[in-house]
Design a protein around this motif. Structure first.
Motif, PDB file in Angstrom:
ATOM      1  N   THR A  45       0.829  -1.202   0.000  1.00 37.10           N
ATOM      2  CA  THR A  45       0.000   0.000   0.000  1.00 37.10           C
ATOM      3  C   THR A  45       0.868   1.259   0.000  1.00 37.10           C
ATOM      4  N   LYS A  46       1.920   1.230   0.842  1.00 41.32           N
ATOM      5  CA  LYS A  46       2.774   2.413   0.925  1.00 41.32           C
ATOM      6  C   LYS A  46       3.508   2.648  -0.389  1.00 41.32           C
ATOM      7  N   ASP A  47       3.884   1.568  -1.089  1.00 41.21           N
ATOM      8  CA  ASP A  47       4.520   1.702  -2.402  1.00 41.21           C
ATOM      9  C   ASP A  47       3.544   2.305  -3.417  1.00 41.21           C
ATOM     10  N   GLY A  93      -0.363   7.231   4.340  1.00 35.52           N
ATOM     11  CA  GLY A  93       0.681   6.208   4.469  1.00 35.52           C
ATOM     12  C   GLY A  93       1.899   6.622   5.256  1.00 35.52           C
ATOM     13  N   PRO A  94       1.723   7.214   6.460  1.00 36.07           N
ATOM     14  CA  PRO A  94       2.915   7.616   7.216  1.00 36.07           C
ATOM     15  C   PRO A  94       3.718   6.403   7.675  1.00 36.07           C
ATOM     16  N   LEU A  95       5.049   6.517   7.569  1.00 36.53           N
ATOM     17  CA  LEU A  95       5.929   5.415   8.007  1.00 36.53           C
ATOM     18  C   LEU A  95       6.329   5.656   9.454  1.00 36.53           C
ATOM     19  N   ILE A  96       5.375   5.453  10.330  1.00 35.35           N
ATOM     20  CA  ILE A  96       5.634   5.732  11.739  1.00 35.35           C
ATOM     21  C   ILE A  96       4.768   4.816  12.589  1.00 35.35           C
ATOM     22  N   VAL A  97       5.247   4.479  13.787  1.00 39.19           N
ATOM     23  CA  VAL A  97       4.491   3.556  14.639  1.00 39.19           C
ATOM     24  C   VAL A  97       3.180   4.145  15.125  1.00 39.19           C
TER      25      VAL A  97
HETATM   26 MG   LIG Z   1       1.748   2.650  10.396  1.00 39.13          MG
END
Ligand SMILES: [Mg+2]
Ligand SMILES: Nc1ncnc2c1ncn2[C@@H]1O[C@H](COP(=O)(O)OP(=O)(O)OP(=O)(O)O)[C@@H](O)[C@H]1O
Length: 226
Positions: free
Chosen positions: A49-51, A180-184
Motif C-alpha cells: 500500500t505504501k509503495d 501512508g505515514p511510516l511511523i508507529v
Molecule cells: Mg503505520
C-alpha cells in the motif's frame, strides 16, 4: 476483557505479498485469546500500500485520494486475516459504526481495514476500541516499541517503556496528516488515545508469546501508553 488488536500491515504484508505463515499463526493465536475475551482486529496497509501511495503521489493527486488507496490496501490485508479466521470471522470487512455494531452483535471476530480519509488504521483501532468499550488496545508492529527516535534510522534510539498519551502526541505531532505515514503512531490516533483513556500497548506483533504476556500483564517487551 475486551481487546482491540491493531496488526500492522508492516507484518501482515512486509515485502509486498502477505506473509501467510505469520497470518496462520496469528489467527490461531487470536482464536485462543477469543476463548476468554471479546476481540476486534484492525489491520494496516503495509509495504504494498505504501509503495502504491508513494508512486501515485508523483502524479500530484489529492491527499484524500492517496488516503483512499491506503484504506483499500488495508482492507485487502484485512481480508487475508479474515480468510485465515474462516468461519470465526464476521464475513464482511467492517467499514463503519453500523457494521461494527452488527459485527459485535454476532459475536464473530470483526476484522477492519481503513475507514475514512484522514484516519490511519491506528486511529481506526482507537475509535473502534472506544465504541467497543475496550479495556485494552494492542498495537502490533515491526519494532519492539516506541523509541525516542526512529530505530531504523538511528542506532542510538532507545525504547521507551512507558509513555503518557500527551507526550506521545507531542512526539508524533506533524503539521498535517499525510497518507501512508511510516511511523508507529500518528497524531490523530495519539489524540484519540488521550481522549478515550484506554490503555494501549505497542509491541512487536511478530512475537506472539510476548503479546500473550502483554495481555496478561506479565513482564513483556513493549511500550505501555497511558
Ligand atoms: Mg503505520
Ligand atoms: N519513534 C519511533 N519509534 C518506533 N518506530 C518508529 C519511530 N519513528 C518511526 N518509526 C518507524 O515506524 C515503523 C513502523 O511503522 P509502519 O507504519 O511502517 O508500520 P505499521 O504501523 O506496523 O504498519 P501499517 O501502517 O501498514 O499498519 C518502524 O519500522 C520504524 O522504522
Amino acid at each position: 476483557m475486551r481487546i482491540v488488536f491493531k496488526i500492522g500491515g508492516s507484518i501482515i504484508c512486509p515485502r509486498g505479498v502477505p506473509d501467510i505463515n505469520y497470518v496462520k499463526k496469528l489467527s490461531k493465536f487470536l482464536l485462543e485469546i477469543k476463548r476468554k475475551n471479546d476481540i476486534i482486529i484492525v489491520v494496516g496497509g503495509g509495504k504494498m500500500t505504501k509503495d502504491y501511495i508513494r508512486s501515485t503521489r508523483t502524479l500530484n493527486p489529492s491527499e484524500s485520494l492517496l488516503d483512499s488507496m491506503g484504506i483499500l490496501g488495508a482492507r485487502m490485508n484485512a481480508m487475508v486475516v479474515m480468510a485465515s479466521l474462516g468461519k470465526h470471522a464476521y464475513p464482511k470487512i467492517v467499514k463503519n459504526k453500523e457494521e461494527l455494531e452488527h459485527g459485535i452483535f454476532t459475536r464473530k471476530v470483526v476484522v477492519m481495514g481503513g475507514t475514512v480519509p484522514g484516519q490511519t488504521t491506528n486511529a481506526v483501532a482507537v475509535a473502534a476500541a472506544q465504541f467497543f468499550r475496550a479495556n485494552l488496545i494492542i498495537i502490533g508492529t515491526d519494532v519492539k516499541g516506541v523509541y525516542d527516535k526512529d530505530p531504523r534510522k538511528y542506532k542510538s534510539a532507545k525504547m521507551i517503556k512507558n509513555i503518557k498519551t500527551q507526550d506521545l502526541y507531542r512526539m508524533v505531532k506533524v503539521k498535517k496528516h499525510v497518507a501512508g505515514p511510516l511511523i508507529v503512531m500518528d497524531q490523530v490516533a495519539a489524540r484519540l488515545l488521550e481522549k478515550t483513556k484506554i490503555r494501549a500497548i505497542l509491541l512487536d506483533g511478530r512475537n506472539l508469546e510476548n503479546m500473550k504476556k502483554a495481555i496478561s500483564c506479565k513482564g513483556f517487551t513493549g511500550t505501555s501508553i497511558e
